[in-house]
Design a protein around this motif. Structure first.
Motif, PDB file in Angstrom:
ATOM      1  N   GLN A  84       0.903  -1.093   0.008  1.00 54.30           N
ATOM      2  CA  GLN A  84      -0.147   0.013  -0.021  1.00 54.30           C
ATOM      3  C   GLN A  84       1.028   0.976  -0.570  1.00 54.30           C
ATOM      4  O   GLN A  84       0.450   2.062  -0.208  1.00 54.30           O
ATOM      5  N   LEU A  94      -6.498   1.395  -2.126  1.00 50.10           N
ATOM      6  CA  LEU A  94      -6.632  -0.167  -1.620  1.00 50.10           C
ATOM      7  C   LEU A  94      -6.865  -0.558  -0.243  1.00 50.10           C
ATOM      8  O   LEU A  94      -6.687   0.070   0.998  1.00 50.10           O
ATOM      9  N   LEU A 188      -1.296  -4.176  -8.616  1.00 46.68           N
ATOM     10  CA  LEU A 188      -2.527  -3.778  -9.009  1.00 46.68           C
ATOM     11  C   LEU A 188      -2.269  -2.627  -9.499  1.00 46.68           C
ATOM     12  O   LEU A 188      -3.137  -1.520  -9.998  1.00 46.68           O
TER      13      LEU A 188
END
Length: 196
Positions: A84, A94, A188
């Motif tokens: 993150q 996230l 991601l």
């Protein structure tokens, strides 16, 4: 060690690509189009019923574990926290969702403190043994109690992987335990760039 679940996950990943799923290149296993991990309906540590739809617009990383786990759970959550941070400004897109497989010992207060120690904005879910079993089946997660020397000193064997749900609520990635945060962050970013 290979299991039936591992083989199923690999096949699901292959099938999804053949049936028009994602063509992106990921470090994690691409399970786009899989027919599981579509629902997660459990109360959080405040007793509020939560669903995957609650997180629309965010990337969700779902992990099943328990607070007394000696290594896999804390290292996974610490790696997710680092992931993150690596996302920089996109880090707030996230959310980690921790599902306990040990509702007997993992009280709501304990879960709140445990998950909050990694990120106070993440969510911890618990429910009755039947609710947990249903959620685990939906995500093809294995878990079982391993007796210890006393009734309360047992451990839990459980699937050590995480699952990424995209911003539209679709399961996309199977993330193996010990995936480096840099690799997960790269995956991601690809999902965010795809608008998923």
């Amino acid at each position: 060690m290979w299991s039936a679940t591992s083989a199923t996950l690999l096949l699901a990943g292959c099938d999804s690509r053949e049936s028009g799923g994602s063509t992106a290149s990921f470090k994690s296993l691409d399970i786009t189009g899989a027919d599981y991990g579509r629902h997660l309906d459990l109360p959080d540590f405040n007793g509020r019923e939560r669903h995957l739809g609650d997180f629309a617009g965010k990337l969700v990383v779902v992990f099943f574990g328990y607070t007394q786990c000696p290594d896999v759970c804390p290292t996974t959550l610490a790696a997710l926290r680092e992931t993150q941070q690596l996302l920089g400004a996109d880090g707030d897109r996230l959310v980690g969702v921790f599902v306990t497989v040990d509702p007997q010992r993992d009280t709501a207060a304990l879960l709140k403190d445990y998950v909050g120690s990694f990120n106070p904005d993440w969510v911890a879910l618990r429910g009755s043994p039947d609710q947990i079993a249903a959620a685990a089946r939906e995500f093809k997660v294995f878990y079982r109690k391993v007796p210890g020397p006393t009734e309360t000193s047992y451990t839990m064997d459980h699937t050590a992987a995480s699952y990424v749900i995209d911003t539209r609520g679709r399961i996309r990635l199977y993330v193996r335990h010990n995936t480096p945060p840099q690799e997960l962050a790269a995956d991601l970013r690809v999902l965010l760039a795809q608008g998923g």
